[in-house]
Every structure is written in C-alpha cells, then in structure tokens.
Write an enzyme that holds these catalytic residues in place. Structure first.
Site, PDB file in Angstrom:
ATOM      1  N   LYS A 112      -1.680   1.890  -4.200  1.00  0.00           N
ATOM      2  CA  LYS A 112      -0.614   1.396  -3.325  1.00  0.00           C
ATOM      3  C   LYS A 112      -1.096   0.200  -2.485  1.00  0.00           C
ATOM      4  CE  LYS A 112       2.388   5.027  -3.970  1.00  0.00           C
ATOM      5  NZ  LYS A 112       1.746   5.601  -5.149  1.00  0.00           N
TER       6      LYS A 112
HETATM    7  C1  LIG Z   1       2.078   6.170  -6.390  1.00  0.00           C
HETATM    8  C2  LIG Z   1       1.014   6.618  -7.324  1.00  0.00           C
HETATM    9  C3  LIG Z   1       1.252   6.744  -8.714  1.00  0.00           C
HETATM   10  C4  LIG Z   1       2.615   6.512  -9.338  1.00  0.00           C
HETATM   11  O1  LIG Z   1       2.970   5.154  -9.369  1.00  0.00           O
HETATM   12  P1  LIG Z   1       4.510   4.737  -9.563  1.00  0.00           P
HETATM   13  O2  LIG Z   1       4.521   3.254  -9.374  1.00  0.00           O
HETATM   14  O3  LIG Z   1       5.261   5.457  -8.476  1.00  0.00           O
HETATM   15  O4  LIG Z   1       4.925   5.152 -10.919  1.00  0.00           O
HETATM   16  C5  LIG Z   1       0.202   7.134  -9.524  1.00  0.00           C
HETATM   17  N1  LIG Z   1      -1.016   7.408  -9.010  1.00  0.00           N
HETATM   18  C6  LIG Z   1      -1.278   7.292  -7.688  1.00  0.00           C
HETATM   19  C7  LIG Z   1      -2.638   7.638  -7.185  1.00  0.00           C
HETATM   20  C8  LIG Z   1      -0.275   6.890  -6.798  1.00  0.00           C
HETATM   21  O5  LIG Z   1      -0.543   6.796  -5.476  1.00  0.00           O
END
Ligand SMILES: *Cc1c(COP(=O)(O)O)cnc(C)c1O
Length: 495
Positions: A112
């Site tokens: 993120k």
């Molecule tokens: C948010 C997240 C995901 C999923 O990603 P999306 O863009 O919501 O599909 C996968 N792994 C981690 C560690 C995340 O924080």
C-alpha cells in the site's frame, strides 16, 4: 493529449485528473476511468538506465495530463525517497523459477506504500490546481494495513490532516503499535469499540452527514478519502509493472520484447487492474493471474461469469485479501462492457440489490487475458515452507497465495513464460502466520520475539519499520464508542 475522466456509471464526464483525485468517488457512486487508455510514448530500451522516479514520470504524465512536468516530478520525488529502504524502490528477487517483485520496501513494509506515499502530494497539488483553499481532512477506517500506510503518507504533509479509526480488538499487535506510535501533529488515531464493519459504517455515515460537512466548511476544512478506488492510488501502481519489465530486459531474463506473466495476490482488484492498464500501455503481458485465498469470489467469477457475494466470509492468514466485494473490478466490467456506462450501472445495481450479477458471453470472452486461481490455507502455508526449504527465501502469506496459484497454473498449462509474482508484504508484517508455516509454533512468545527468530531463520535484517516501533513511544491514546466517532473528529479539528 489531455486525458479526461468519467464515471463508470455515466453520471459524470470530462473531469480533469486533479478533480478526480480530489473527489475520489464519482457523485453517482461510480469509479473514475480515463476516457482512453494511453500508450507509453518512449521505448523500453530507452528506459533501461532509468530510475524508479524516471519511469514513474513517464507513466504518470500520460494519465495525469493536467499536471505540469514540474508538479508531477515534485510529487514523485517527495514520495519515492529515503522512506524506502532501497533506492531501487521495487527490487526483483529470483527464486525457484519465478521473479518476486518486492513491493514492501516502504515505510509500513507492505505494498500500500507504493501508492499511499504519493497520494498526499497528488492531492494537495490537485487542491492547488482546483483553487481549493480548504485544508483536506482524510478519514479512514482500517482493518490494519491501509490505516498505517495512509498515516505514514499524510504525516506532516502541509494542508492535510488525517484521522484513522480502527477496531480496538480487530488488528494485530504489531499493526496496532504501528498506528499508535505514528508521529505528526496532523495525525489522529482512534480505537473504536466494535469490529471493522462498525468502524467502516461509522465513517460512511460521517461522510454523508450534511451538517458536519457545513461545520467543516465554515472552519476551512473538507473531507476526502484515501481508499483504493481513487485514481491517485491506481495510476502509481502501474509504474512498477513497467519498471519490472524493463529490469527483466536489462538482465536479459526476457528476450527482446518477449512476453511475461504476472501473478497478483488479489483483494480489492486494484493491483491487478494496474497490471491490466500496464498491458494496455504496451507491456507485453501474456496472462494476468488473479490469485485469491479461500474467499474465492473472483475465482468463481472468472470461471463462471457470475459474481456472487452471498457467501460466508472466511478469516484467513492473508487478511488483506479477505474481501467479498472487490471495488476496483467495476473498472474492468466497464471496459469489457465496451465502455457502456448504462450496462455497468445495471450490473452494479444488481450486485447491490441481489448480491450477484452475471455477465454476457461476449463480455466473458474479453476476460481471456485473465486466469483465476485460489489457494487454501494449507496450500498457502505449504508454499511458504517449500520455498524456504528449497531456496532459503521467506515470503509472507499474501505472496504465498500468489506463489501457490502460480505453481498450479504452471503444472496445468506447462506455460514456460517468465513470470513475475507480486510480493505485497514483508514476512515480518505477518510474522505469526509465517513462523507457523515454517513449523515454528510457539504460542508463548510475543510477536516481537517471533520477529527476532524469523530474522535468524530467514537471514534477513529486521526491517527498520519494525525496529522503530519497538522502541517508539505510544502517542495516541483515544478510544471511543461507535456513536462518538463524529465527536472525536470535532474535538481533534477544534471546530
Ligand atoms: C491490499 C493488499 C492486497 C490486495 O491488493 P488489492 O489491490 O486490494 O487487490 C494484497 N496483499 C497485501 C499485503 C495487501 O495489503
């Protein structure tokens, strides 16, 4: 050429990028999509010696076409700096016949950070461009990861304040400590008595509270949201697919203009949609492997053409993928519906009223680039263990879901195309589950002790982000009832 944005549900069009970033969601509840998908206007060859920041500029300038070169480069340079523990920003690690694209070198050691470290700068630049004089107040409810990444991104960014609500007993020990030690006078963290849904519903109510909105306006504030449907989060995620492809070319791991596959551990469908946009941009991606955990609503959709959210919600060891409504999928639905907003709006209405929708045969054909797979809890844990035994490389639970799906795909299809597995979190972020997968089950020791042990096993230094919070002072002490969330905002903003 200027790219403008429109709502997937048809209610708004001809919106400039800066306007779309400020608004987040369209007024009709739709998501903003570009009116055309641009192509990269430089060759991969010419990018071979480029930094992450250079590639970021080449990609983002295509989508954020109302930003000047100077504005965009300033945003990029402020985002991708020493907050990352490597100047490469997104390194590739080869292990057991695949390339792991590590997106966890930012301040909260999960992917993120890739988008949330730039969103605040895009937002205040957008506010300037739109002549918004109010200070932007970001409100977020979090189940752990997003909250901390948003706090880190917005901390001490002038012209913004951020308030994060999290469920008191609904996040891990490390996640809670990460948030409660957050520095920055403009940050406020509040624990809520309740679960994630309570906190989320509370925030939604606050967003639609007209009286509160007026009160904010009078005091020179306005709300905004940092959630993953904002195009200011989506577009920065396209960058690392281009960057990784260029790295594979440079290292001669793929032949000139040869194809690759990407495997993405998926929840809200943001990361994999960015890969799809990268393909449209010109990156020769053969297959987009969409990997789900036991909440396999996307797998079922890709198999059958029916999206059905009416099912049991399963708590897994990859909690950031425990999602039944993948919001960003709406952008893909719009695209495969031939950019028909009326059709897209109808399907979304069905989802909201009946809990499911089914797409047509012809829309289904447009999904050929995608391959859906899922991994059970056991397969996920085995995958962490196997990879470690074979290579010594330790991956986190989310990445392991993708890795397990890739293994099945390769076995089923015999496809030998070089493949990138997107690594979305450091194993240190989910130490408990990772250690368990490695057969190190000791209930008696706390998360921080497990971190020490993992560091020895994996032969990897404990990330700065974990070291820091260990010694850091708790700076946030507020706990409130769901009914008092609004009051907390009023108190913090002193309005
Ligand atoms: C948010 C997240 C995901 C999923 O990603 P999306 O863009 O919501 O599909 C996968 N792994 C981690 C560690 C995340 O924080």
């Amino acid at each position: 050429m200027e790219i403008l944005y429109k709502s997937t549900r048809g209610g708004e069009e001809n919106i400039k990028a800066s306007e779309a970033i400020l608004k987040g969601l369209a007024t009709d509840g739709g998501l903003f999509v570009p009116n055309m998908l641009p192509k990269l206007d430089v060759s991969f060859d010419s990018l071979k010696d480029s930094t992450y920041q250079d590639v970021a500029y080449e990609v983002m300038k295509l989508f954020f076409s109302d930003f000047t070169e100077e504005e965009l480069k300033e945003c990029i340079n402020k985002a991708y700096d020493e907050k990352f523990d490597t100047s490469i920003i997104a390194p590739l690690v080869e292990a057991d016949g695949a390339y792991y694209l590590e997106l966890f070198h930012g301040s909260t050691i999960a992917f993120k950070d890739m988008a949330l470290s730039i969103l605040p700068h895009l937002m205040i630049t957008s506010a300037k461009k739109q002549h918004v004089e109010n200070e932007i107040v970001i409100l977020t409810a979090t189940s752990g990861d997003t909250g901390k990444a948003a706090l880190a991104g917005f901390s001490n960014v002038k012209g913004t304040k951020i308030i994060v609500f999290y469920p008191k007993d609904g996040v891990s020990q490390i996640q809670e400590k990460q948030m409660l030690t957050q520095k920055g006078d403009n940050t406020h963290v509040v624990a809520v008595y309740g679960n994630f849904d309570d906190a989320q519903t509370g925030v939604k109510k606050i967003f639609s509270n007209v009286k509160l909105k007026q009160l904010l306006e009078q005091s020179g504030y306005q709300f905004s949201s940092a959630n993953s449907i904002n195009i200011g989060r989506l577009v920065p995620q396209i960058v690392y697919y281009v960057y990784a492809y260029v790295a594979l070319l440079r290292e001669k791991k793929v032949k000139d203009c040869g194809s690759i596959n990407v495997v993405v551990p998926t929840g809200n469908f943001g990361n994999i949609l960015a890969a799809y946009y990268a393909k449209e941009l010109g990156v020769p991606i053969r297959k987009l492997l969409c990997a789900s955990n036991e909440n396999k609503v996307l797998f079922d959709f890709l198999q059958s053409g029916t999206y059905n959210k009416k099912r049991e919600f399963i708590l897994t060891t990859s909690p950031s993928m425990d999602i039944l409504v993948s919001s960003n999928l709406e952008r893909l639905i719009y695209k495969i519906a031939g950019n028909r907003a009326d059709l897209c709006a109808k399907l979304m209405e069905e989802l909201s009223v009946n809990g499911s929708y089914t797409i047509s045969e012809s829309m289904m054909e447009e999904l050929n680039d995608f391959y859906g797979g899922y991994a059970s809890e056991k397969e996920t844990a085995n995958c962490i263990n196997d990879l470690y035994s074979k290579t010594g490389y330790v991956i986190d639970t989310h990445t392991a879901v993708a890795s397990a799906v890739y293994k099945k795909y390769k076995k089923d299809t015999k496809d030998q195309t070089p493949s990138i597995i997107v690594s979305t979190a450091s194993p240190f972020k989910f130490t408990g589950s990772v250690m368990e997968a490695l057969g190190e089950t000791n209930e008696m020791i706390d998360d921080f002790e497990k971190v020490e042990k993992l560091s020895k096993i994996a032969n990897v230094k404990i990330p700065e982000a974990i070291e820091d919070i260990r010694k850091a002072e708790i700076l946030h002490h507020t706990i409130c009832e769901v009914e008092n969330m609004e009051q907390e905002i009023i108190k913090f903003l002193d309005i």
